[in-house]
Scaffold this motif. Structure first.
Motif, mmCIF file in Angstrom:
data_model
loop_
_atom_site.group_PDB
_atom_site.id
_atom_site.type_symbol
_atom_site.label_atom_id
_atom_site.label_comp_id
_atom_site.label_asym_id
_atom_site.label_seq_id
_atom_site.Cartn_x
_atom_site.Cartn_y
_atom_site.Cartn_z
ATOM 1 N N UNK A 164 54.717 44.410 36.613
ATOM 2 C CA UNK A 164 53.582 45.262 36.987
ATOM 3 C C UNK A 164 53.601 45.543 38.492
ATOM 4 N N UNK A 165 53.521 46.801 38.868
ATOM 5 C CA UNK A 165 53.544 47.138 40.284
ATOM 6 C C UNK A 165 52.164 47.400 40.844
ATOM 7 N N UNK A 166 51.119 47.073 40.078
ATOM 8 C CA UNK A 166 49.765 47.416 40.521
ATOM 9 C C UNK A 166 48.922 46.236 40.956
ATOM 10 N N UNK A 167 49.504 45.054 41.035
ATOM 11 C CA UNK A 167 48.768 43.910 41.597
ATOM 12 C C UNK A 167 49.771 42.962 42.241
ATOM 13 N N UNK A 186 42.034 39.740 39.357
ATOM 14 C CA UNK A 186 43.030 40.712 38.881
ATOM 15 C C UNK A 186 44.455 40.121 38.857
ATOM 16 N N UNK A 187 44.924 39.484 39.946
ATOM 17 C CA UNK A 187 46.316 38.985 39.883
ATOM 18 C C UNK A 187 46.471 37.706 39.064
ATOM 19 N N UNK A 188 45.387 37.038 38.734
ATOM 20 C CA UNK A 188 45.480 35.824 37.896
ATOM 21 C C UNK A 188 44.257 35.717 36.980
ATOM 22 N N UNK A 189 44.236 36.581 35.936
ATOM 23 C CA UNK A 189 43.067 36.599 35.052
ATOM 24 C C UNK A 189 42.749 35.246 34.416
ATOM 25 N N UNK A 190 43.790 34.488 34.089
ATOM 26 C CA UNK A 190 43.569 33.215 33.402
ATOM 27 C C UNK A 190 44.084 32.053 34.231
ATOM 28 N N UNK A 247 44.705 38.588 20.974
ATOM 29 C CA UNK A 247 44.141 38.349 22.310
ATOM 30 C C UNK A 247 44.927 39.254 23.253
ATOM 31 N N UNK A 248 44.199 40.186 23.888
ATOM 32 C CA UNK A 248 44.855 41.133 24.789
ATOM 33 C C UNK A 248 44.359 40.856 26.212
ATOM 34 N N UNK A 249 45.296 40.590 27.097
ATOM 35 C CA UNK A 249 44.878 40.291 28.473
ATOM 36 C C UNK A 249 45.293 41.414 29.409
ATOM 37 N N UNK A 250 44.410 41.699 30.372
ATOM 38 C CA UNK A 250 44.689 42.751 31.360
ATOM 39 C C UNK A 250 44.481 42.209 32.753
ATOM 40 N N UNK A 251 45.258 42.736 33.664
ATOM 41 C CA UNK A 251 45.139 42.282 35.054
ATOM 42 C C UNK A 251 44.322 43.273 35.845
#
Lengths: 347, 75
Positions: free
Chosen positions: A273-276, B36-40, A343-347
């Motif tokens: 991912x280049x957005x975080x 955001x960079x570490x949701x969990x 379970x869907x995770x998003x940053x």
């Protein structure tokens, strides 16, 4: 007439401070122009001037909305502006949300005209286009050349007090407002004309666009989670080290499926991912896909089982249409393999 | 993606940091995450505490999956 005083809001990237590694910077103000403000200032042709620029990290804003707004509004007040411009944000999601939110806040608190700009698929559009004027831009900073003149021109119109025309004439995204106008022909005639055009398969413009109801029915709750087969999906870009499928760091055109049979913790993985800022996910990818914890729960019988592979794509600037296509395709496999929940995770 | 999967009938829980975006895109079961960079996770904690934070969020996600909802719900 005195020069119109403008305050401009931009993120860490357009301020030249840095990319995602700097997305957590707190708001700061600088006198005069920074970054794209320089282009705007030129386009104002001496009638307006950016007197101050507010810079804030996209992650900081989105994770601390109330504090960020409170800090920023004080900075803006100190310049006593006549007009506030945020962005343009193009298709940068968190930047777009920040631009929309702060523009709305400034309008409410300071009661001055505000304006931003972004791409129509930016999540900031759905959230704030009914509150503030947003000039429609392309999906990347490559369209800066056309975005800035549009913003500058509309700024002058806002300040002139002239009547604002329809979105299609002025180039802003629809605010969803309706206005009574006088027209030559009565409604019945217009409706029949439209119907005839439709029957002839000719182009016509509706006077009442239907809202897009695209929410989906919630899936039924799982009765017994201790027997459920759960699949893991992420838009956070977690891939095996080396990114074997070469998933793009933004505007992804594909997703990956990665076998996790016998894998108890996500070591040897990284994010594409280049957005975080990727450093935290690269050190420990369980921070994005909680496999370690779920394996323990599986062993304890708290859940039935974890599906044998996870799916991953990069949600950074990726078109809604592409995401939907990825999801539809992988869901066929999930159904065939009798997965009960995701379970869907998003940053 | 959430909607693309859920329209098949499989329930999806969306774990994400920026809840307003999740609400806008139309997730039905939403569990807020850490950052955001570490949701969990949380790199400021030691490994054990960090895993606890992660476990708490996953437990909440399982509650979400076992709870019947009729509209968008933030757990």
């Amino acid at each position: 007439m005195n020069k119109i005083k403008v305050v401009h809001y931009i993120n860490q990237f357009f301020a030249g401070i840095g990319g995602e590694e700097k997305a957590d910077i707190k708001p700061e103000k600088r006198d005069g122009v920074v970054g794209p403000g320089m282009g705007l200032n030129g386009l104002f042709k001496g009638e307006a001037e950016i007197v101050g620029t507010i810079i804030c990290g996209d992650s900081y804003f989105n994770e601390n909305v109330d504090e960020a707004q409170a800090e920023i509004i004080e900075m803006i007040k100190s310049y006593e502006p006549d007009l506030f411009i945020a962005g343009p944000a193009f298709n940068a999601g968190r930047y777009g949300v920040a631009c929309g939110a702060i523009a709305k806040y400034v309008k409410e608190e300071l009661n001055i005209p505000v304006l931003t700009g972004m791409y129509v698929e930016n999540p900031g559009v759905d959230m704030y286009s009914s509150d503030v004027y947003m000039m429609e831009t392309g999906n990347s900073a490559a369209s800066m050349r056309t975005a800035l003149p549009a913003i500058a021109k509309f700024s002058m119109k806002l300040m002139s007090g002239e009547e604002i025309g329809m979105p299609s004439e002025e180039g802003y995204l629809s605010t969803g407002k309706r206005k009574n106008i006088f027209v030559e022909e009565i409604g019945g005639k217009r409706a029949v004309d439209m119907l005839i055009k439709k029957l002839k398969k000719e182009e016509f413009v509706t006077e009442y666009p239907m809202p897009i109801f695209d929410n989906v029915e919630p899936g039924k709750a799982i009765k017994d989670i201790s027997k459920a087969k759960i699949a893991l999906v992420t838009s956070g870009g977690i891939v095996p080290c080396g990114n074997p499928d070469r998933i793009e760091s933004s505007s992804a055109s594909k997703y990956g499926r990665y076998d996790i049979t016998g894998v108890n913790t996500l070591v040897g993985y990284e994010t594409a991912h280049g957005g975080y800022d990727p450093s935290f996910a690269n050190i420990d990818s369980n921070r994005v896909i909680p496999l370690d914890v779920l394996r323990e729960m599986e062993a304890n019988g708290e859940i039935g089982e974890i599906y044998g592979a996870f799916y991953s794509t990069v949600g950074n600037g990726t078109a809604v249409k592409s995401s939907l296509a990825f999801a539809e395709e992988l869901t066929e496999t999930l159904i065939a393999d009798k997965v009960d929940a995701v379970i869907l995770t998003s940053t | 993606m959430v909607k693309g999967i859920e329209k098949s009938g499989i329930p999806v829980v969306h774990i994400c940091t920026v809840v307003p975006i999740s609400l806008t895109v139309g997730a039905n079961r939403i569990v807020p995450a850490v950052a955001i960079p570490y949701p969990l996770g949380d790199p400021t904690l030691d490994a054990l505490e960090e895993k606890n934070v992660r476990r708490k969020i996953v437990e909440k996600a399982l509650v979400a999956l076992t709870t019947e909802v009729s509209e968008q719900t933030v757990f």
